[in-house]
Design an enzyme around this catalytic site. Structure first.
Site, PDB file in Angstrom:
ATOM      1  N   PRO A 128       0.782  -1.270  -0.071  1.00 46.30           N
ATOM      2  CA  PRO A 128      -0.074   0.097   0.156  1.00 46.30           C
ATOM      3  C   PRO A 128       0.665   1.301  -0.068  1.00 46.30           C
ATOM      4  O   PRO A 128       0.522   2.358  -0.691  1.00 46.30           O
ATOM      5  CB  PRO A 128      -0.696  -0.163   1.164  1.00 46.30           C
ATOM      6  CG  PRO A 128      -0.831  -1.638   1.724  1.00 46.30           C
ATOM      7  CD  PRO A 128       0.318  -2.023   0.988  1.00 46.30           C
ATOM      8  N   GLY A 129       2.042   1.361   0.620  1.00 47.39           N
ATOM      9  CA  GLY A 129       3.040   2.413   0.911  1.00 47.39           C
ATOM     10  C   GLY A 129       4.246   2.419  -0.141  1.00 47.39           C
ATOM     11  O   GLY A 129       4.953   3.445   0.078  1.00 47.39           O
ATOM     12  N   THR A 158      -1.671  -9.152  -8.998  1.00 50.61           N
ATOM     13  CA  THR A 158      -2.283  -9.950 -10.297  1.00 50.61           C
ATOM     14  C   THR A 158      -2.328 -11.338 -10.021  1.00 50.61           C
ATOM     15  O   THR A 158      -1.364 -11.905  -9.752  1.00 50.61           O
ATOM     16  CB  THR A 158      -1.475  -9.712 -11.598  1.00 50.61           C
ATOM     17  OG1 THR A 158      -1.267  -8.239 -11.914  1.00 50.61           O
ATOM     18  CG2 THR A 158      -2.392 -10.142 -12.848  1.00 50.61           C
ATOM     19  N   GLU A 363       4.273  -3.576 -13.362  1.00 59.47           N
ATOM     20  CA  GLU A 363       5.704  -3.994 -13.804  1.00 59.47           C
ATOM     21  C   GLU A 363       6.594  -2.802 -13.972  1.00 59.47           C
ATOM     22  O   GLU A 363       7.780  -2.880 -14.666  1.00 59.47           O
ATOM     23  CB  GLU A 363       5.822  -5.091 -14.588  1.00 59.47           C
ATOM     24  CG  GLU A 363       4.954  -6.329 -14.161  1.00 59.47           C
ATOM     25  CD  GLU A 363       5.141  -7.376 -14.926  1.00 59.47           C
ATOM     26  OE1 GLU A 363       6.346  -7.853 -15.258  1.00 59.47           O
ATOM     27  OE2 GLU A 363       4.155  -8.342 -15.037  1.00 59.47           O
TER      28      GLU A 363
HETATM   29  N1  CAA Z   1      18.902  -6.883 -11.532  1.00 59.88           N
HETATM   30  C1  CAA Z   1      19.936  -7.097 -10.474  1.00 59.88           C
HETATM   31  N2  CAA Z   1      20.221  -6.447  -9.459  1.00 59.88           N
HETATM   32  C2  CAA Z   1      19.572  -4.994  -9.696  1.00 59.88           C
HETATM   33  C3  CAA Z   1      18.923  -4.507 -10.616  1.00 59.88           C
HETATM   34  C4  CAA Z   1      18.608  -5.554 -11.700  1.00 59.88           C
HETATM   35  N3  CAA Z   1      17.755  -5.261 -12.472  1.00 59.88           N
HETATM   36  N4  CAA Z   1      18.549  -3.227 -10.627  1.00 59.88           N
HETATM   37  C5  CAA Z   1      19.098  -2.911  -9.308  1.00 59.88           C
HETATM   38  N5  CAA Z   1      19.893  -4.103  -8.853  1.00 59.88           N
HETATM   39  C6  CAA Z   1      20.596  -4.134  -7.863  1.00 59.88           C
HETATM   40  C7  CAA Z   1      21.896  -3.067  -7.409  1.00 59.88           C
HETATM   41  O1  CAA Z   1      22.889  -3.267  -8.322  1.00 59.88           O
HETATM   42  C8  CAA Z   1      21.961  -2.638  -6.310  1.00 59.88           C
HETATM   43  O2  CAA Z   1      22.909  -3.580  -5.670  1.00 59.88           O
HETATM   44  P1  CAA Z   1      24.120  -3.315  -4.878  1.00 59.88           P
HETATM   45  O3  CAA Z   1      23.547  -2.781  -3.478  1.00 59.88           O
HETATM   46  O4  CAA Z   1      24.759  -4.717  -4.418  1.00 59.88           O
HETATM   47  O5  CAA Z   1      25.007  -2.424  -5.708  1.00 59.88           O
HETATM   48  C9  CAA Z   1      20.497  -3.205  -5.697  1.00 59.88           C
HETATM   49  O6  CAA Z   1      19.789  -3.708  -6.425  1.00 59.88           O
HETATM   50  C10 CAA Z   1      19.992  -1.625  -5.231  1.00 59.88           C
HETATM   51  O7  CAA Z   1      19.761  -1.121  -6.431  1.00 59.88           O
HETATM   52  P2  CAA Z   1      19.105   0.537  -6.552  1.00 59.88           P
HETATM   53  O8  CAA Z   1      20.188   1.265  -5.685  1.00 59.88           O
HETATM   54  O9  CAA Z   1      19.290   0.941  -8.046  1.00 59.88           O
HETATM   55  O10 CAA Z   1      17.836   0.388  -5.836  1.00 59.88           O
HETATM   56  P3  CAA Z   1      16.671   1.758  -5.765  1.00 59.88           P
HETATM   57  O11 CAA Z   1      16.291   1.499  -4.565  1.00 59.88           O
HETATM   58  O12 CAA Z   1      17.324   3.121  -6.218  1.00 59.88           O
HETATM   59  O13 CAA Z   1      15.446   1.198  -6.844  1.00 59.88           O
HETATM   60  C11 CAA Z   1      14.378   0.867  -8.871  1.00 59.88           C
HETATM   61  C12 CAA Z   1      15.685   0.946  -8.136  1.00 59.88           C
HETATM   62  C13 CAA Z   1      14.941   0.456 -10.331  1.00 59.88           C
HETATM   63  C14 CAA Z   1      13.833   2.179  -8.834  1.00 59.88           C
HETATM   64  C15 CAA Z   1      13.646  -0.178  -8.377  1.00 59.88           C
HETATM   65  O14 CAA Z   1      12.905  -0.025  -7.221  1.00 59.88           O
HETATM   66  C16 CAA Z   1      12.274  -0.569  -9.184  1.00 59.88           C
HETATM   67  O15 CAA Z   1      12.524  -1.201 -10.358  1.00 59.88           O
HETATM   68  N6  CAA Z   1      11.123   0.044  -8.887  1.00 59.88           N
HETATM   69  C17 CAA Z   1       9.885  -0.400  -9.696  1.00 59.88           C
HETATM   70  C18 CAA Z   1       9.350  -1.466  -9.148  1.00 59.88           C
HETATM   71  C19 CAA Z   1       8.359  -2.182  -9.985  1.00 59.88           C
HETATM   72  O16 CAA Z   1       8.484  -2.378 -11.228  1.00 59.88           O
HETATM   73  N7  CAA Z   1       7.358  -2.604  -9.427  1.00 59.88           N
HETATM   74  C20 CAA Z   1       6.179  -3.362 -10.203  1.00 59.88           C
HETATM   75  C21 CAA Z   1       5.486  -4.408  -9.236  1.00 59.88           C
HETATM   76  S1  CAA Z   1       5.244  -5.894  -9.915  1.00 59.88           S
HETATM   77  C22 CAA Z   1       3.780  -5.638 -10.610  1.00 59.88           C
HETATM   78  O17 CAA Z   1       3.386  -4.823 -11.189  1.00 59.88           O
HETATM   79  C23 CAA Z   1       2.775  -6.767 -10.237  1.00 59.88           C
HETATM   80  C24 CAA Z   1       1.855  -7.350 -11.079  1.00 59.88           C
HETATM   81  O18 CAA Z   1       1.190  -8.198 -10.486  1.00 59.88           O
HETATM   82  C25 CAA Z   1       1.604  -7.263 -12.487  1.00 59.88           C
END
Ligand code: CAA
Length: 386
Positions: A128-129, A158, A363
């Site tokens: 939620p948050g 989903t 996503e």
């Molecule tokens: N693959 C592997 N590792 C990854 C990665 C990837 N694609 N992206 C980041 N990481 C790792 C980084 O290397 C880092 O690791 P280290 O500390 O070892 O260096 C760690 O993860 C943290 O990375 P960030 O500092 O980049 O993290 P952040 O907090 O700044 O967030 C973000 C990055 C890209 C914004 C991420 O939070 C994100 O993708 N947010 C969106 C989430 C999302 O897509 N949600 C959808 C929900 S699913 C859904 O929709 C449900 C459904 O049922 C359809």
């Protein structure tokens, strides 16, 4: 560069297109109107092997490549966008992380029935948050002997209502941010959790979207996917693949909208000729056709990169960003070409637009895709300079 599909990929395309035409298009309108889960059609998709397309045959999957998956996703979503997302979540967000991070026991117990379509899966990351800021989650999984005890609420899930197996991302060490996050498989039949209200949505109404409620749910420690603290990376790399599926869903929706607008432009007459003979309509059709093809190329490239075990996170973010925004543009134009008929529920045009809109949100929103693309591009620049 060869854009020709191989025999298997062509067979997948033909099979999925036929299934979409015969089984999905006839129910898509009713599914949207009733909000009913298309259970019979999902069972048929399972029988076709479409619920575990890229899973190894050893674990009940079809053992195909990710390009085949993207092709099938486009076709199935062209038939019914709800069926598309149900299939996409099971393949990309549930089977894929268990294939990649699970051990053999977990694969035997969870992956096989999921890939065979005997059970359905869901993926629980958002709360939620916390949505875009995934690491800001509050759900905890606290180790207690041979168990973890789960507490918290997950949102926007989903398949939440129908799924028996959930890939859950939670804090095993709440004092850390992403480094304290772990991934788990939770089997609702063995360790029940609560299902919150089913959301009433703008589109993709045949797929359920619910919250999941965990109140002192005790799961075996053996259900952890990968190492403690690896859960954020499990989630991020899972979403890298999931974005190929959602991009292909957007593409399928756009193509359906385009196909119908094209036919309508050859049926509807105004001022003594078919509306498709007017430059204004032709310009729209030309832009729609071009954008659809451009999206498909981005999607296929990201799927191929995944198949070739290359880095593909930036490519799949580009594919999803472009395909989802393209789908909204194409569906808006398709509605416009239909005029007043586009605005009423008797025609499909308004449904396609409603279905397309979510692909810019789930996503990872378009804003998050841009962030992923920009970060990766800047990293590449820094690496090239060093
Ligand atoms: N693959 C592997 N590792 C990854 C990665 C990837 N694609 N992206 C980041 N990481 C790792 C980084 O290397 C880092 O690791 P280290 O500390 O070892 O260096 C760690 O993860 C943290 O990375 P960030 O500092 O980049 O993290 P952040 O907090 O700044 O967030 C973000 C990055 C890209 C914004 C991420 O939070 C994100 O993708 N947010 C969106 C989430 C999302 O897509 N949600 C959808 C929900 S699913 C859904 O929709 C449900 C459904 O049922 C359809």
């Amino acid at each position: 560069m060869d854009f020709a599909l191989n025999e298997t990929q062509q067979m997948i395309l033909d099979t999925a297109r036929r299934f979409a035409k015969d089984e999905l298009m006839p129910i898509a309108h009713h599914t949207d109107k009733s909000g009913q889960f298309p259970a019979k059609q999902i069972k048929q998709l399972a029988d076709l092997g479409f619920l575990g397309i890229a899973v190894d045959e050893k674990w009940g999957g079809a053992g195909l490549d990710n390009l085949s998956y993207a092709i099938a996703m486009e076709e199935i979503s062209a038939g019914c966008a709800s069926a598309g997302v149900i299939m996409s979540v099971n393949n990309s967000l549930v089977c894929d992380p268990i294939s990649k991070f699970g051990n053999d026991d977990q694969k035997r117990k969870f992956l096989k029935p999921l890939a065979e379509g005997k059970v359905l899966g869901c993926f629980a990351l958002s709360e939620p948050g916390s949505g875009s800021d995934a690491a800001g989650m509050r759900t905890v999984a606290i180790k207690d002997g041979d168990s973890y005890i789960l507490n918290g609420t997950k949102n926007w899930i989903t398949n939440g209502k129908e799924a028996d197996i959930c890939v859950l991302i939670a804090h095993s060490d709440p004092s850390e941010r992403h480094k304290g996050i772990s991934a788990f498989v939770v089997d609702r039949r063995e360790t029940p959790y609560g299902i919150g209200k089913v959301e009433d949505k703008l589109g993709i109404k045949g797929s359920s979207t619910t919250s999941l409620i965990f109140e002192d749910v005790r799961i075996p420690a053996a259900n952890r996917l990968g190492q403690e603290g690896d859960g954020f990376k499990v989630a991020m790399s899972t979403l890298d693949g999931g974005r190929i599926g959602i991009a292909a869903q957007a593409l399928g929706i756009a193509r359906s909208a385009f196909d119908e607008a094209l036919i309508y432009s050859r049926e509807r007459q105004a001022f003594g000729k078919y509306i498709g003979d007017f430059g204004a309509i032709q310009e729209m059709l030309a832009d729609m056709a071009t954008e659809i093809d451009a999206a498909r190329l981005l999607i296929w490239r990201s799927a191929l990169a995944k198949d070739n075990k290359e880095k593909f996170g930036k490519l799949s973010a580009m594919a999803k960003l472009y395909a989802s925004e393209m789908a909204a543009r194409v569906c808006t134009k398709a509605l416009q070409i239909h005029g007043g008929y586009g605005y009423v529920k008797e025609y499909n045009a308004e449904r396609h637009l409603r279905d397309a809109r979510i692909t810019e949100i789930y996503e990872g929103t378009s804003e998050i895709q841009r962030l992923v693309i920009a970060r990766e591009t800047l990293t590449e620049l820094a690496q090239a300079g060093s």
